[in-house]
Design a protein around this motif. Sequence first.
Motif, mmCIF file in Angstrom:
data_model
loop_
_atom_site.group_PDB
_atom_site.id
_atom_site.type_symbol
_atom_site.label_atom_id
_atom_site.label_comp_id
_atom_site.label_asym_id
_atom_site.label_seq_id
_atom_site.Cartn_x
_atom_site.Cartn_y
_atom_site.Cartn_z
ATOM 1 N N ARG A 196 0.832 -1.208 0.000
ATOM 2 C CA ARG A 196 0.000 0.000 0.000
ATOM 3 C C ARG A 196 0.863 1.253 0.000
ATOM 4 N NH1 ARG A 196 -5.471 -1.291 1.606
ATOM 5 N NH2 ARG A 196 -5.946 0.930 1.483
ATOM 6 N N GLU A 199 1.780 3.324 -3.385
ATOM 7 C CA GLU A 199 0.964 4.436 -3.873
ATOM 8 C C GLU A 199 1.420 5.750 -3.259
ATOM 9 O OE1 GLU A 199 -3.705 5.946 -4.035
ATOM 10 O OE2 GLU A 199 -3.161 4.130 -2.924
ATOM 11 N N ARG A 202 4.552 6.861 -4.947
ATOM 12 C CA ARG A 202 4.279 7.380 -6.300
ATOM 13 C C ARG A 202 3.755 8.811 -6.246
ATOM 14 N NH1 ARG A 202 1.671 2.510 -7.188
ATOM 15 N NH2 ARG A 202 -0.366 3.523 -7.224
ATOM 16 N N ALA A 232 -4.014 7.643 0.975
ATOM 17 C CA ALA A 232 -3.072 6.526 0.925
ATOM 18 C C ALA A 232 -2.576 6.168 2.323
ATOM 19 C CB ALA A 232 -1.893 6.878 0.019
#
Length: 888
Positions: A196, A199, A202, A232
Amino acid sequence: MSSKSIHSPGPSALINLEAFDIHPLTGFISRTAPIARLPAKWESWEAILEDATNSKLQLGAKFGITEAEKGTSEAWRSRVRELPVISIMNLEASEPLLSRAHAILAYLVHFYVHSLPSDAEACIPPSLSLPFLQVSAKLDVPPVMTYTDDIMSNWSLREPTSDGVPTMGNLRSQRSFTGISDEEAFYLAPVHVELRGAEALRLIQSSLNDIAVSRDDTTARVTEALLQLTLAFKGLKEALLSVRDGCNPDFFYRNLRPWLIGGDTDPNRKWIFEGIERDPSLKEPTYLSGSSAAQSPLIQALDGLLGVEKPQADPGANSGSITLSTPFAHRMRVYMPRRQRELLEHLTATGSALRSFVASTNDSKLSEAYNAALIALKEFRDGHMIIVTLYIIQPSKRLAKEEAERRGVEDTDNRDLKGSAGGDLASLLKDFRARTTRPPSGAPDTTTLAAHDFDVDTRTGFMPPQPPPSRLPQAWEAWEHTLDEAKRLQLKLGDTPVLPEHEILKSETWRCHVRDLEILPIDDLLTSELYLRRAHHVLGWIMHFYIHSLPPDAPVVIPPPITLPLLQVSSQLQLPPVLTYSDDVLYNWELKRAQKHYETTPALDNLRCQTLFTDTTDEEEFYLSSARIELAGVPALDLMQAIMDEIFVGDDVAIRRITEYLLSLSGIIHELRTLLLAVRDGCNPDVFYHHIRPWFRGVDSDPNKRPWVFAGIEADPSLQQPTELSGPSAGQSSLVHALDIFLGVDQYSHSDSLTGSATVTAKKAFLDRMQMYMPRHHRSFLNHLSASPRPLRAVVSQSTDTALLEAYNTAIMAVKEFRDAHMMIVALYIIGPSRKAAPSISVATVRPDIEKDYGDLDTPLKGTGGTELVKFLKDVRDRTAGAVLPLI
């Protein structure tokens, strides 16, 4: 205003995360599954590890380990010692193979060491020590289990996929100590966190790219990315807490965590790597902390990218650290793969371009989005605190209690809990959390109940775990002797009708002795809370003997030898100078017989009272029935803590557990009701009402409304005239208040209109006023409970879960039924006896204040705390029932 015109130069935004082996889809986790088996040359390592798992080797320090289990472990270790020392040549060229070899050897070493008897030396044989040290040197990581070994590289795909990319729900672990599914769940939850986290990485990379090119819409694009980053981070917390779905906390603490401990934190011995002298290139290991979540590169990378404040001191330093000044999180980098270390070192050196951009851009939406992301990251760390509480702190207390019972010693609950890598868990995690962001001003940290801070024992609740002192030191023997004499003489109530002259003379002679006592200083009592409590108990009892043995028409003038020390002691304890529930119940017990070696809490049938007015079993049973309720209520306090922990988590699993805990809480409250009604087995209602209860009365319930005058108070200018003199009352039980507050019933049962007086404005709500009569630490506990930013009632009322709502209402009704039982006791012990003649103890006549039937009384019956009893209790009961929430 565009970001071009306002952004000043700061740390470089140019960073290529993929250059540090961070994949856009999987983050720090490998894009493809780690190697599942070493080549044939090293097959013996793989086989001996499978043998260890299949043989179900047991921890050598396990309580109750059998001779057969010891034999199995020793046979396996013998096979390990017989293994040849296998060269690592040909592994060196492949980092994936070296990583697999490190993991296999780490599991073998930990199996070997921790299956040894706790008093055996941890001598790791050359067949393991030499290749493990050599592989570790090649990888530049310590020769011990690391987070990479048991988490990052400990997974494979359940079902093959076209691209081979790992996804949550399609993973299983490769290696195990126990072979039990709970262990796999414990390993895979952090893998989910890492996935997780890709993300989040990114999003930050995207923001850094935008900042680097400095376009007109950079501020808007970074703001949007930060808002997505907040979501996120919430996903990270969800993944972290998923461990609760599959891993039992006690299994982890007792059966898995001990296998993960490294040499630096091994409580029993130093690890010795035999045969190290055979390879001159090898050095004695310096770092052996063992696997820890602090070795995850993800959170440290997020900290660096976001510019989270770095600590200046080291709350987790220990003897095995790099230096004692090196922050714990930085020391954990030693255990990470080198590319991960390089990234973190780069971020440390360059600073946060993202934070610099936000700070130099005058945009409120950007700042709010950045702060929201920091708060979400802080909430992830809050989740880690909850996991530590559920999986380490609480199980450690349960285990310590069991061990104390087995050894027949007291569990002092003074454990300095360490993480598997040696950090001081509580201070370390709180420090990390505080550095991420500060909570709103005035919001207390009530994620859990630190009950030991409030003189609430984990075994006995609001009762002390050991019998209170039964006597003061010699310097205050005069007080003890005076109380002994009052009990020996069996003084009679002064308003007893037709009291014989010899009883009147006996009482006056004793009171004369009290007036002639020397005024004793309390200075030397101030160092002992226990002796201060005993002094309050003794002086309070003497004062009540003095006042209630007076003729009913005599003024109440408390002599200076009692006034001064009682007021001074009361000031120190922050209690009123009158008998309280704590004097009669909490601190008025001792053991009938010495406890057995395995008993760490007093048995309900092994209690007796230290002090009584009447020396009757009726009086003793009246006090002890409340003491038994206090002890039986301890599991309710444990459930409150567990529910608060789950409220903090707030996911679907938490809701299910809260529902279960509320149903358990209802059962405990029903048990308390049973104990309350059991007072009928040992206490005669008529004896209680006529011969025991009048001794309790405070100034509020004096039938003649006489003021209490504290003679000599002017001798100590620091003292003030007492304003609270209500006497002991069941309303002073902290346990019942805790239930009210925790369930949110207090906003009904503690309403300002429930003063217990016909004049509503006369005093504040009676139950709130009764808290002034509780030990100050217990008051603090209730205040702490009241200050929770996540009250249970609010959580339930906002939920759409019908089962949760029904469980909550069941608990409310259990409290209401407890109060129904209290009404029954009042009817049996006060209303009924008020209508008939007194039984004989020595004088069998009806007391003048209860000659009339209750319905004909000019003044309604009062409780010992001064309430208009029946109306008050009915109102509290009915308002408790009014706290039931409507079903959806």
